[in-house]
Design a protein around this motif. Structure first.
Motif, PDB file in Angstrom:
ATOM      1  N   VAL A   1       3.842   2.124   2.584  1.00 20.19           N
ATOM      2  CA  VAL A   1       4.725   3.256   2.291  1.00 20.19           C
ATOM      3  C   VAL A   1       3.908   4.528   2.445  1.00 20.19           C
ATOM      4  O   VAL A   1       2.887   4.699   1.772  1.00 20.19           O
ATOM      5  CB  VAL A   1       5.298   3.156   0.864  1.00 20.19           C
ATOM      6  CG1 VAL A   1       6.191   4.358   0.577  1.00 20.19           C
ATOM      7  CG2 VAL A   1       6.061   1.850   0.679  1.00 20.19           C
ATOM      8  N   LEU A   2       4.349   5.408   3.333  1.00 22.67           N
ATOM      9  CA  LEU A   2       3.654   6.675   3.582  1.00 22.67           C
ATOM     10  C   LEU A   2       4.472   7.823   3.018  1.00 22.67           C
ATOM     11  O   LEU A   2       5.680   7.909   3.257  1.00 22.67           O
ATOM     12  CB  LEU A   2       3.440   6.887   5.079  1.00 22.67           C
ATOM     13  CG  LEU A   2       2.485   5.918   5.776  1.00 22.67           C
ATOM     14  CD1 LEU A   2       2.604   6.048   7.291  1.00 22.67           C
ATOM     15  CD2 LEU A   2       1.041   6.172   5.340  1.00 22.67           C
TER      16      LEU A   2
ATOM     17  N   ALA B   1       0.849  -1.198   0.000  1.00 23.95           N
ATOM     18  CA  ALA B   1       0.000   0.000   0.000  1.00 23.95           C
ATOM     19  C   ALA B   1       0.881   1.242   0.000  1.00 23.95           C
ATOM     20  O   ALA B   1       1.697   1.421   0.908  1.00 23.95           O
ATOM     21  CB  ALA B   1      -0.918   0.005   1.222  1.00 23.95           C
ATOM     22  N   GLU B   2       0.752   2.061  -1.015  1.00 17.69           N
ATOM     23  CA  GLU B   2       1.448   3.334  -1.082  1.00 17.69           C
ATOM     24  C   GLU B   2       0.423   4.444  -0.851  1.00 17.69           C
ATOM     25  O   GLU B   2      -0.560   4.538  -1.588  1.00 17.69           O
ATOM     26  CB  GLU B   2       2.120   3.518  -2.434  1.00 17.69           C
ATOM     27  CG  GLU B   2       3.196   2.498  -2.750  1.00 17.69           C
ATOM     28  CD  GLU B   2       3.831   2.737  -4.111  1.00 17.69           C
ATOM     29  OE1 GLU B   2       3.896   3.914  -4.521  1.00 17.69           O
ATOM     30  OE2 GLU B   2       4.231   1.752  -4.749  1.00 17.69           O
TER      31      GLU B   2
ATOM     32  N   GLY C   1      -0.599  13.590  13.857  1.00 19.23           N
ATOM     33  CA  GLY C   1      -1.328  14.026  15.045  1.00 19.23           C
ATOM     34  C   GLY C   1      -2.791  13.662  15.017  1.00 19.23           C
ATOM     35  O   GLY C   1      -3.387  13.356  16.060  1.00 19.23           O
ATOM     36  N   HIS C   2      -3.384  13.669  13.822  1.00 17.06           N
ATOM     37  CA  HIS C   2      -4.817  13.364  13.694  1.00 17.06           C
ATOM     38  C   HIS C   2      -5.084  11.905  13.337  1.00 17.06           C
ATOM     39  O   HIS C   2      -6.244  11.518  13.165  1.00 17.06           O
ATOM     40  CB  HIS C   2      -5.460  14.279  12.649  1.00 17.06           C
ATOM     41  CG  HIS C   2      -5.675  15.667  13.145  1.00 17.06           C
ATOM     42  ND1 HIS C   2      -6.193  16.674  12.354  1.00 17.06           N
ATOM     43  CD2 HIS C   2      -5.459  16.236  14.355  1.00 17.06           C
ATOM     44  CE1 HIS C   2      -6.285  17.798  13.045  1.00 17.06           C
ATOM     45  NE2 HIS C   2      -5.840  17.550  14.263  1.00 17.06           N
ATOM     46  N   GLY C   3      -4.032  11.132  13.191  1.00 16.03           N
ATOM     47  CA  GLY C   3      -4.219   9.703  12.953  1.00 16.03           C
ATOM     48  C   GLY C   3      -4.673   9.333  11.560  1.00 16.03           C
ATOM     49  O   GLY C   3      -5.227   8.251  11.347  1.00 16.03           O
ATOM     50  N   SER C   4      -4.441  10.209  10.575  1.00 13.71           N
ATOM     51  CA  SER C   4      -4.863   9.890   9.212  1.00 13.71           C
ATOM     52  C   SER C   4      -4.105   8.697   8.648  1.00 13.71           C
ATOM     53  O   SER C   4      -4.643   7.956   7.816  1.00 13.71           O
ATOM     54  CB  SER C   4      -4.656  11.108   8.296  1.00 13.71           C
ATOM     55  OG  SER C   4      -5.331  12.237   8.801  1.00 13.71           O
ATOM     56  N   ASP C   5      -2.861   8.519   9.110  1.00 10.45           N
ATOM     57  CA  ASP C   5      -2.076   7.386   8.626  1.00 10.45           C
ATOM     58  C   ASP C   5      -2.643   6.056   9.120  1.00 10.45           C
ATOM     59  O   ASP C   5      -2.913   5.145   8.329  1.00 10.45           O
ATOM     60  CB  ASP C   5      -0.598   7.535   9.017  1.00 10.45           C
ATOM     61  CG  ASP C   5      -0.385   7.813  10.507  1.00 10.45           C
ATOM     62  OD1 ASP C   5      -1.373   8.063  11.233  1.00 10.45           O
ATOM     63  OD2 ASP C   5       0.784   7.790  10.941  1.00 10.45           O
TER      64      ASP C   5
END
Length: 221
Positions: free
Chosen positions: A93-94, A43-44, A57-61
Protein backbone atom coordinates in the motif's frame (compact mmCIF):
# COMPACT_ATOMS: atom_id res chain seq x y z
CA UNK A 1 29.03 15.37 7.90
CA UNK A 2 32.22 13.31 7.89
CA UNK A 3 33.10 10.94 5.04
CA UNK A 4 35.20 7.82 5.45
CA UNK A 5 36.31 7.58 1.82
CA UNK A 6 35.98 9.17 -1.60
CA UNK A 7 33.22 6.65 -2.36
CA UNK A 8 31.04 8.25 0.33
CA UNK A 9 31.30 11.52 -1.59
CA UNK A 10 30.72 10.02 -5.05
CA UNK A 11 27.83 7.94 -3.78
CA UNK A 12 26.92 4.26 -3.61
CA UNK A 13 26.94 1.62 -6.33
CA UNK A 14 23.28 1.68 -7.23
CA UNK A 15 20.48 1.45 -9.76
CA UNK A 16 19.52 5.06 -10.57
CA UNK A 17 18.36 7.66 -10.90
CA UNK A 18 18.95 9.27 -7.49
CA UNK A 19 21.11 8.36 -4.51
CA UNK A 20 18.73 10.18 -2.16
CA UNK A 21 15.44 9.06 -3.67
CA UNK A 22 16.48 5.59 -4.83
CA UNK A 23 19.42 4.18 -2.87
CA UNK A 24 18.39 5.90 0.35
CA UNK A 25 14.79 4.77 -0.02
CA UNK A 26 15.92 1.18 -0.62
CA UNK A 27 18.08 1.20 2.50
CA UNK A 28 15.24 2.46 4.68
CA UNK A 29 13.09 -0.38 3.36
CA UNK A 30 15.83 -2.92 4.02
CA UNK A 31 16.27 -1.77 7.63
CA UNK A 32 12.52 -2.13 8.17
CA UNK A 33 12.70 -5.71 6.87
CA UNK A 34 15.63 -6.56 9.15
CA UNK A 35 13.78 -5.16 12.15
CA UNK A 36 10.77 -7.33 11.29
CA UNK A 37 13.09 -10.31 11.00
CA UNK A 38 11.99 -11.60 7.61
CA UNK A 39 9.65 -11.16 4.67
CA UNK A 40 6.36 -9.37 5.38
CA UNK A 41 2.93 -10.21 4.04
CA UNK A 42 1.87 -6.55 4.04
CA UNK A 43 3.80 -3.30 3.59
CA UNK A 44 2.31 0.15 4.09
CA UNK A 45 4.58 2.94 2.82
CA UNK A 46 3.91 6.65 3.32
CA UNK A 47 6.05 9.29 1.61
CA UNK A 48 6.44 12.85 2.87
CA UNK A 49 7.90 16.06 1.44
CA UNK A 50 10.09 15.64 -1.63
CA UNK A 51 9.57 11.90 -1.55
CA UNK A 52 5.81 12.45 -1.83
CA UNK A 53 6.17 14.80 -4.79
CA UNK A 54 8.67 12.84 -6.88
CA UNK A 55 8.54 9.21 -5.73
CA UNK A 56 7.23 7.88 -9.04
CA UNK A 57 9.68 9.71 -11.28
CA UNK A 58 12.67 9.00 -9.05
CA UNK A 59 11.70 5.42 -8.30
CA UNK A 60 11.38 5.81 -4.54
CA UNK A 61 8.40 3.46 -4.57
CA UNK A 62 10.14 0.58 -6.36
CA UNK A 63 13.34 1.23 -4.38
CA UNK A 64 11.59 1.07 -1.01
CA UNK A 65 9.83 -2.16 -1.97
CA UNK A 66 13.14 -3.56 -3.25
CA UNK A 67 14.68 -2.91 0.16
CA UNK A 68 11.74 -4.62 1.82
CA UNK A 69 12.46 -7.60 -0.45
CA UNK A 70 16.09 -7.52 0.81
CA UNK A 71 17.52 -6.41 -2.56
CA UNK A 72 20.73 -4.36 -2.44
CA UNK A 73 20.92 -0.92 -4.06
CA UNK A 74 22.76 -2.30 -7.11
CA UNK A 75 20.36 -5.23 -7.66
CA UNK A 76 18.88 -4.96 -11.17
CA UNK A 77 15.64 -6.50 -9.90
CA UNK A 78 14.96 -3.19 -8.14
CA UNK A 79 12.95 -1.78 -11.07
CA UNK A 80 10.64 -4.84 -11.01
CA UNK A 81 10.17 -4.93 -7.25
CA UNK A 82 6.45 -4.08 -7.25
CA UNK A 83 5.71 -6.98 -9.59
CA UNK A 84 7.98 -9.33 -7.64
CA UNK A 85 6.30 -8.37 -4.36
CA UNK A 86 2.88 -9.06 -5.89
CA UNK A 87 4.07 -12.45 -7.19
CA UNK A 88 5.27 -13.30 -3.68
CA UNK A 89 1.87 -12.45 -2.24
CA UNK A 90 3.01 -9.28 -0.45
CA UNK A 91 0.30 -6.62 -0.24
CA UNK A 92 1.86 -3.20 -0.88
CA UNK A 93 0.00 0.00 0.00
CA UNK A 94 1.55 3.29 -1.14
CA UNK A 95 0.44 6.62 0.32
CA UNK A 96 1.58 10.24 0.31
CA UNK A 97 1.11 12.79 3.08
CA UNK A 98 1.14 16.58 3.13
CA UNK A 99 2.31 16.58 6.74
CA UNK A 100 5.40 18.75 7.12
CA UNK A 101 8.40 16.76 8.34
CA UNK A 102 11.79 17.97 9.57
CA UNK A 103 13.53 16.39 6.57
CA UNK A 104 12.04 16.46 3.04
CA UNK A 105 13.06 12.89 2.15
CA UNK A 106 11.07 11.07 4.80
CA UNK A 107 9.19 7.78 4.64
CA UNK A 108 7.18 5.77 7.14
CA UNK A 109 7.11 2.01 6.60
CA UNK A 110 4.82 -0.37 8.46
CA UNK A 111 5.52 -4.07 7.87
CA UNK A 112 3.55 -7.06 9.09
CA UNK A 113 4.00 -10.81 8.70
CA UNK A 114 0.73 -11.79 10.35
CA UNK A 115 2.33 -12.24 13.77
CA UNK A 116 4.69 -9.29 14.20
CA UNK A 117 4.45 -5.65 13.12
CA UNK A 118 7.21 -3.06 12.90
CA UNK A 119 6.88 0.61 12.03
CA UNK A 120 9.93 2.62 10.99
CA UNK A 121 10.40 6.27 10.07
CA UNK A 122 13.54 7.00 8.06
CA UNK A 123 15.11 9.90 6.22
CA UNK A 124 17.44 9.82 3.22
CA UNK A 125 20.15 12.39 3.88
CA UNK A 126 22.05 12.20 0.58
CA UNK A 127 24.61 9.99 -1.10
CA UNK A 128 22.59 6.90 -0.27
CA UNK A 129 22.99 7.52 3.47
CA UNK A 130 20.02 7.23 5.82
CA UNK A 131 18.97 7.87 9.38
CA UNK A 132 16.24 5.99 11.20
CA UNK A 133 14.47 8.45 13.51
CA UNK A 134 11.65 6.31 14.89
CA UNK A 135 11.10 2.60 15.55
CA UNK A 136 7.69 1.49 16.83
CA UNK A 137 7.16 4.90 18.42
CA UNK A 138 10.61 5.06 20.04
CA UNK A 139 12.67 8.10 19.00
CA UNK A 140 16.17 7.45 17.67
CA UNK A 141 18.86 8.81 15.38
CA UNK A 142 20.53 5.72 13.91
CA UNK A 143 22.49 5.31 10.68
CA UNK A 144 22.95 1.51 10.86
CA UNK A 145 26.43 1.78 9.33
CA UNK A 146 27.76 -0.73 11.90
CA UNK A 147 26.31 -3.91 13.43
CA UNK A 148 23.53 -2.67 15.70
CA UNK A 149 22.03 -4.60 18.58
CA UNK A 150 18.36 -3.76 19.27
CA UNK A 151 17.15 -4.81 22.74
CA UNK A 152 13.54 -4.36 23.86
CA UNK A 153 13.28 -4.54 27.63
CA UNK A 154 11.37 -3.47 30.68
CA UNK A 155 12.33 0.03 31.76
CA UNK A 156 13.99 -0.76 35.07
CA UNK A 157 17.28 -0.35 36.91
CA UNK A 158 20.26 -2.42 35.75
CA UNK A 159 19.17 -3.33 32.22
CA UNK A 160 21.93 -1.40 30.46
CA UNK A 161 24.53 -2.77 32.88
CA UNK A 162 23.32 -6.33 32.26
CA UNK A 163 23.71 -6.05 28.48
CA UNK A 164 27.04 -4.24 28.85
CA UNK A 165 28.35 -7.04 31.07
CA UNK A 166 27.69 -9.63 28.36
CA UNK A 167 29.39 -7.49 25.70
CA UNK A 168 32.36 -6.84 27.98
CA UNK A 169 32.79 -10.53 28.71
CA UNK A 170 32.98 -11.23 24.97
CA UNK A 171 35.33 -8.26 24.38
CA UNK A 172 32.87 -6.46 22.11
CA UNK A 173 33.48 -2.71 21.96
CA UNK A 174 30.54 -0.29 21.81
CA UNK A 175 30.82 2.56 19.31
CA UNK A 176 27.48 4.25 19.92
CA UNK A 177 24.46 3.67 22.14
CA UNK A 178 20.97 5.13 22.49
CA UNK A 179 18.06 4.21 24.76
CA UNK A 180 14.53 5.40 24.11
CA UNK A 181 11.33 4.97 26.08
CA UNK A 182 7.77 6.15 25.53
CA UNK A 183 6.60 6.02 29.15
CA UNK A 184 8.74 5.84 32.26
CA UNK A 185 8.67 2.40 33.86
CA UNK A 186 7.08 0.64 30.86
CA UNK A 187 9.07 -0.56 27.84
CA UNK A 188 12.39 0.79 26.57
CA UNK A 189 14.40 0.08 23.43
CA UNK A 190 18.18 -0.05 23.50
CA UNK A 191 20.25 0.43 20.33
CA UNK A 192 23.95 -0.46 20.52
CA UNK A 193 26.37 -0.06 17.59
CA UNK A 194 29.39 -2.34 17.95
CA UNK A 195 32.83 -2.50 16.34
CA UNK A 196 32.52 -6.22 15.63
CA UNK A 197 29.88 -8.70 14.58
CA UNK A 198 27.87 -10.28 17.38
CA UNK A 199 27.63 -14.07 17.46
CA UNK A 200 24.40 -16.04 18.02
CA UNK A 201 25.85 -17.10 21.38
CA UNK A 202 26.08 -13.49 22.54
CA UNK A 203 22.53 -12.79 21.36
CA UNK A 204 21.26 -15.81 23.28
CA UNK A 205 23.07 -14.74 26.46
CA UNK A 206 21.43 -11.31 26.22
CA UNK A 207 18.01 -12.92 25.68
CA UNK A 208 18.49 -14.84 28.95
CA UNK A 209 18.85 -11.63 30.98
CA UNK A 210 15.73 -11.17 33.15
CA UNK A 211 13.21 -8.61 31.84
CA UNK A 212 14.58 -8.70 28.26
CA UNK A 213 11.62 -8.95 25.88
CA UNK A 214 13.23 -9.18 22.44
CA UNK A 215 16.69 -9.02 20.86
CA UNK A 216 17.57 -8.38 17.22
CA UNK A 217 20.81 -7.75 15.35
CA UNK A 218 20.75 -5.34 12.38
CA UNK A 219 23.66 -5.55 9.93
CA UNK A 220 24.83 -2.43 8.05
CA UNK A 221 22.17 -1.34 5.54
Amino acid sequence: MKYKSVFDIIGPVMVGPSSSHTAGAARIGRVARMLLGGQPTRAEITFYGSFAKTYKGHGSDVATVAGILDFDTHDLRLKDSLRIAKDLGIEVVLRTSEQVTEHPNTSRICLSDGEKTVEVVGVSIGGGKIEIIEINGFDFQLAFHAPTLMVLHEDRFGMIAGVAEVLTRHRINVGHMEVSRRVRGAEALMAIETDAEISPQVLEEIRQIPHIMNVALISPA
